[in-house]
Design a protein around this motif. Sequence first.
Motif, PDB file in Angstrom:
ATOM      1  N   GLY A 266       0.792  -1.220   0.000  1.00 32.58           N
ATOM      2  CA  GLY A 266       0.000   0.000   0.000  1.00 32.58           C
ATOM      3  C   GLY A 266       0.826   1.273   0.000  1.00 32.58           C
ATOM      4  N   ILE A 267       0.106   2.385  -0.107  1.00 31.47           N
ATOM      5  CA  ILE A 267       0.703   3.720  -0.205  1.00 31.47           C
ATOM      6  C   ILE A 267       0.533   4.443   1.127  1.00 31.47           C
ATOM      7  CG2 ILE A 267       0.472   6.000  -1.322  1.00 31.47           C
ATOM      8  CD1 ILE A 267      -0.714   4.389  -3.755  1.00 31.47           C
ATOM      9  N   VAL A 268       1.580   5.105   1.571  1.00 38.07           N
ATOM     10  CA  VAL A 268       1.490   6.040   2.695  1.00 38.07           C
ATOM     11  C   VAL A 268       1.384   7.438   2.086  1.00 38.07           C
ATOM     12  CG1 VAL A 268       2.618   6.986   4.734  1.00 38.07           C
ATOM     13  CG2 VAL A 268       2.802   4.537   4.226  1.00 38.07           C
ATOM     14  N   LEU A 269       0.211   8.038   2.211  1.00 38.56           N
ATOM     15  CA  LEU A 269      -0.054   9.337   1.608  1.00 38.56           C
ATOM     16  C   LEU A 269       0.188  10.432   2.639  1.00 38.56           C
ATOM     17  CD1 LEU A 269      -1.219  10.985  -0.822  1.00 38.56           C
ATOM     18  CD2 LEU A 269      -3.474  10.678   0.235  1.00 38.56           C
ATOM     19  N   ILE A 270       1.087  11.361   2.322  1.00 37.44           N
ATOM     20  CA  ILE A 270       1.363  12.481   3.225  1.00 37.44           C
ATOM     21  C   ILE A 270       1.141  13.771   2.443  1.00 37.44           C
ATOM     22  CG2 ILE A 270       2.872  11.232   4.782  1.00 37.44           C
ATOM     23  CD1 ILE A 270       5.264  12.406   3.318  1.00 37.44           C
ATOM     24  N   ALA A 271       0.428  14.696   3.056  1.00 32.99           N
ATOM     25  CA  ALA A 271      -0.064  15.844   2.301  1.00 32.99           C
ATOM     26  C   ALA A 271       0.217  17.167   2.997  1.00 32.99           C
ATOM     27  CB  ALA A 271      -1.570  15.697   2.063  1.00 32.99           C
ATOM     28  N   CYS A 272       0.129  18.217   2.188  1.00 34.63           N
ATOM     29  CA  CYS A 272       0.121  19.613   2.598  1.00 34.63           C
ATOM     30  C   CYS A 272      -0.689  20.324   1.524  1.00 34.63           C
ATOM     31  CB  CYS A 272       1.546  20.168   2.656  1.00 34.63           C
ATOM     32  SG  CYS A 272       2.401  20.085   1.042  1.00 34.63           S
ATOM     33  N   HIS A 273      -0.879  21.639   1.626  1.00 34.60           N
ATOM     34  CA  HIS A 273      -1.503  22.311   0.484  1.00 34.60           C
ATOM     35  C   HIS A 273      -0.634  23.461   0.010  1.00 34.60           C
ATOM     36  CE1 HIS A 273      -3.337  25.850   2.598  1.00 34.60           C
ATOM     37  NE2 HIS A 273      -3.587  25.008   3.587  1.00 34.60           N
ATOM     38  N   LEU A 274      -0.585  23.576  -1.306  1.00 38.50           N
ATOM     39  CA  LEU A 274       0.316  24.515  -1.967  1.00 38.50           C
ATOM     40  C   LEU A 274      -0.264  25.916  -2.047  1.00 38.50           C
ATOM     41  CD1 LEU A 274       2.986  24.873  -3.495  1.00 38.50           C
ATOM     42  CD2 LEU A 274       1.820  24.044  -5.564  1.00 38.50           C
ATOM     43  N   ASP A 275      -1.565  26.035  -2.161  1.00 36.98           N
ATOM     44  CA  ASP A 275      -2.177  27.360  -2.300  1.00 36.98           C
ATOM     45  C   ASP A 275      -2.229  28.068  -0.962  1.00 36.98           C
ATOM     46  OD1 ASP A 275      -4.216  25.440  -1.461  1.00 36.98           O
ATOM     47  OD2 ASP A 275      -5.640  27.092  -1.659  1.00 36.98           O
ATOM     48  N   SER A 276      -2.494  29.361  -1.003  1.00 34.54           N
ATOM     49  CA  SER A 276      -2.666  30.152   0.216  1.00 34.54           C
ATOM     50  C   SER A 276      -3.670  31.252  -0.070  1.00 34.54           C
ATOM     51  CB  SER A 276      -1.335  30.762   0.669  1.00 34.54           C
ATOM     52  OG  SER A 276      -0.991  31.873  -0.158  1.00 34.54           O
ATOM     53  N   TRP A 277      -4.126  31.899   0.995  1.00 35.89           N
ATOM     54  CA  TRP A 277      -4.866  33.133   0.781  1.00 35.89           C
ATOM     55  C   TRP A 277      -3.897  34.226   0.345  1.00 35.89           C
ATOM     56  CZ3 TRP A 277      -9.724  33.029  -0.247  1.00 35.89           C
ATOM     57  CH2 TRP A 277     -10.538  32.053   0.315  1.00 35.89           C
ATOM     58  N   ASP A 278      -4.444  35.335  -0.080  1.00 31.45           N
ATOM     59  CA  ASP A 278      -3.661  36.363  -0.765  1.00 31.45           C
ATOM     60  C   ASP A 278      -3.229  37.513   0.132  1.00 31.45           C
ATOM     61  OD1 ASP A 278      -6.433  36.761  -0.590  1.00 31.45           O
ATOM     62  OD2 ASP A 278      -6.418  38.291  -2.137  1.00 31.45           O
ATOM     63  N   LEU A 279      -3.513  37.454   1.420  1.00 30.85           N
ATOM     64  CA  LEU A 279      -3.169  38.577   2.293  1.00 30.85           C
ATOM     65  C   LEU A 279      -1.719  38.506   2.766  1.00 30.85           C
ATOM     66  CD1 LEU A 279      -6.405  38.862   4.480  1.00 30.85           C
ATOM     67  CD2 LEU A 279      -5.887  39.912   2.254  1.00 30.85           C
ATOM     68  N   ILE A 310       5.882   5.924  -0.402  1.00 28.24           N
ATOM     69  CA  ILE A 310       5.510   7.188   0.244  1.00 28.24           C
ATOM     70  C   ILE A 310       5.131   8.161  -0.864  1.00 28.24           C
ATOM     71  CG2 ILE A 310       6.289   9.112   1.662  1.00 28.24           C
ATOM     72  CD1 ILE A 310       8.345   7.174   2.918  1.00 28.24           C
ATOM     73  N   ARG A 311       3.917   8.638  -0.816  1.00 30.39           N
ATOM     74  CA  ARG A 311       3.441   9.573  -1.851  1.00 30.39           C
ATOM     75  C   ARG A 311       3.186  10.942  -1.225  1.00 30.39           C
ATOM     76  NH1 ARG A 311      -1.451   7.674  -5.408  1.00 30.39           N
ATOM     77  NH2 ARG A 311       0.228   6.516  -6.439  1.00 30.39           N
ATOM     78  N   LEU A 312       3.838  11.936  -1.796  1.00 32.65           N
ATOM     79  CA  LEU A 312       3.618  13.317  -1.387  1.00 32.65           C
ATOM     80  C   LEU A 312       2.497  13.926  -2.217  1.00 32.65           C
ATOM     81  CD1 LEU A 312       7.316  14.547  -1.272  1.00 32.65           C
ATOM     82  CD2 LEU A 312       5.811  14.377   0.692  1.00 32.65           C
ATOM     83  N   LEU A 313       1.574  14.584  -1.541  1.00 31.87           N
ATOM     84  CA  LEU A 313       0.517  15.338  -2.201  1.00 31.87           C
ATOM     85  C   LEU A 313       0.629  16.788  -1.754  1.00 31.87           C
ATOM     86  CD1 LEU A 313      -2.190  15.894  -3.669  1.00 31.87           C
ATOM     87  CD2 LEU A 313      -3.365  14.997  -1.640  1.00 31.87           C
ATOM     88  N   TRP A 314       1.121  17.651  -2.658  1.00 25.56           N
ATOM     89  CA  TRP A 314       1.086  19.089  -2.432  1.00 25.56           C
ATOM     90  C   TRP A 314      -0.204  19.565  -3.118  1.00 25.56           C
ATOM     91  CZ3 TRP A 314       6.306  22.169  -2.804  1.00 25.56           C
ATOM     92  CH2 TRP A 314       7.274  21.536  -2.008  1.00 25.56           C
ATOM     93  N   ALA A 315      -1.262  19.643  -2.369  1.00 22.75           N
ATOM     94  CA  ALA A 315      -2.590  19.857  -2.946  1.00 22.75           C
ATOM     95  C   ALA A 315      -2.794  21.305  -3.373  1.00 22.75           C
ATOM     96  CB  ALA A 315      -3.667  19.451  -1.943  1.00 22.75           C
ATOM     97  N   GLY A 316      -3.480  21.465  -4.470  1.00 24.72           N
ATOM     98  CA  GLY A 316      -3.885  22.787  -4.913  1.00 24.72           C
ATOM     99  C   GLY A 316      -5.272  23.133  -4.402  1.00 24.72           C
ATOM    100  N   ALA A 317      -5.539  24.424  -4.314  1.00 24.51           N
ATOM    101  CA  ALA A 317      -6.902  24.929  -4.069  1.00 24.51           C
ATOM    102  C   ALA A 317      -7.575  24.319  -2.846  1.00 24.51           C
ATOM    103  CB  ALA A 317      -7.763  24.719  -5.316  1.00 24.51           C
ATOM    104  N   GLU A 318      -6.837  24.218  -1.747  1.00 23.78           N
ATOM    105  CA  GLU A 318      -7.469  23.774  -0.500  1.00 23.78           C
ATOM    106  C   GLU A 318      -8.321  24.880   0.109  1.00 23.78           C
ATOM    107  OE1 GLU A 318      -7.725  23.330   3.940  1.00 23.78           O
ATOM    108  OE2 GLU A 318      -6.766  24.895   2.773  1.00 23.78           O
ATOM    109  N   GLU A 319      -7.792  26.092   0.107  1.00 22.86           N
ATOM    110  CA  GLU A 319      -8.446  27.177   0.824  1.00 22.86           C
ATOM    111  C   GLU A 319      -9.871  27.486   0.339  1.00 22.86           C
ATOM    112  OE1 GLU A 319      -7.481  28.096   3.530  1.00 22.86           O
ATOM    113  OE2 GLU A 319      -5.319  28.268   3.680  1.00 22.86           O
ATOM    114  N   PRO A 320     -10.116  27.546  -0.944  1.00 23.60           N
ATOM    115  CA  PRO A 320     -11.479  27.903  -1.367  1.00 23.60           C
ATOM    116  C   PRO A 320     -12.486  26.769  -1.336  1.00 23.60           C
ATOM    117  CG  PRO A 320     -10.083  27.661  -3.291  1.00 23.60           C
ATOM    118  CD  PRO A 320      -9.190  27.508  -2.099  1.00 23.60           C
ATOM    119  N   GLY A 321     -12.055  25.542  -0.967  1.00 18.03           N
ATOM    120  CA  GLY A 321     -13.055  24.475  -0.924  1.00 18.03           C
ATOM    121  C   GLY A 321     -12.519  23.068  -1.063  1.00 18.03           C
TER     122      GLY A 321
END
Length: 459
Positions: A266-279, A310-321
């Motif tokens: 199996g896969i060990v999925l480890i994540a973060c998110h790449l997007d941010s708010w704009d302030l 080990i799979r890295l997920l740098w997720a896009g567009a977490e903040e808006p939904g």
Amino acid sequence: MNKRTLLAAIAAFALPLPALAQTAPDVAALREAALEDDLAWEITEGLTTEIGQRLAATEAEARARDWSVKKLTALGFQNVRIEPFTMPVWERGDEEAHVLGASAQKLTIAALGNSGSTGSRGVEGDVVYFASFADLQAAPAGSLKGKIAFISHAMTATQDGSQYGPSGAARRLGPSLAASKGAVATLIRSIGTDHHRNPHTGGTTWAQGVKPTAAAALSLPDAEQLQRLLKRGPVRLKLVVTSEMKGQGRSGNVIAEVPGSDPAAGIVLIACHLDSWDLGTGAIDDASGCGIVTAAAKRVADAGQPRRTIRLLWAGAEEPGVFGGAAYFAAHKSEYHALASESDFGADRIWRVEMRLPESAKAVGDRLVTALTPLGIAKGSGEPDGGADVGAVIRAGTAVVALGQSGLRYFDLHHTPDDTLDKVDPAQLRQNVAAWTTMLAIVANAPETIGPAPAPARR
């Protein structure tokens, strides 16, 4: 058969010896070395300096994806790629709030993500005050026609950040509810714990059939100023919020892997998110998370090929939904994920670990708790929240480990202009890397089966 021969025969049929970096001394060595880590800071500094703010589906987020692919490739990760998806695009526009009349003054606001618009000429309205979201819920239908709703509440700093969910209802649901009762606009007290004149942005949602209206957050000092004005008598405001939806745009997830020696494990999925708010520049939310999980994966990979991928997920567009998390699950739901986890709560010290593992992996959890103790991390008793971007994977039955960071100052900075690199403490960042390295070394190499986790307990 003598005793020695008997023991040798039993050993021959026993479970295989623990895999690479699975023995306690190996894990301890990796953990201690990670306390000197520089890579997490390098990634956090590079992303926030060279790209800056990374609002979803913008040119800046696209540059961040390209930057990420180059960085992860240079670090030696494999199968590095962008998995694109489309999503609605929101643009902030202008944002102003003015008290009219004898106490005329300007208030500091930030539009909420997905806010509607007042138009360039703005709207005026008398303010109707609600001390809580529950009070707004109790307001009669149609009672806010032509009014500006103001929802207040008080959020207290806690180590586990547990007040964010209840307090956040005013932001997530309040504007839609107020609009359904006739409000021409909605202001909320920022979902935060600081008293700087920095409003906290964040997404809001609109119920089906409700036309979006202007929705904005007041900085905490300005929210309290408005409360004091209301105690003196009626308050009339003029709001200018020119946010708008700009149709469909492109975002994407960045994926990278450390291939395992046993694809069936199996896969060990480890994540973060790449997007941010704009302030701000998204240092604590969530460039530091990307630095932490990547540095840990790199350390485990450098120790030798792990058993599990080990799979890295740098997720896009977490903040808006959580669009990136949804896109990942749609694309990969048929794959066997042994475990999932995410770093998305800043970079302050990890103080507890919570997990949901199948009975077959109980020993894995026991080893993990023991190995994390020297870092000052204790086992928690709550239901683990693995993170928004891996939420769908976890809800589908994947095991989860949640490494909980201290939230005592997180909501001073969250979604504000103050979310900048100087707020990241390098020593606490390294402690995060050590904890994640420990977790990955144990989980990715465990000889036990890590299958579907039991369903979460009902509350």
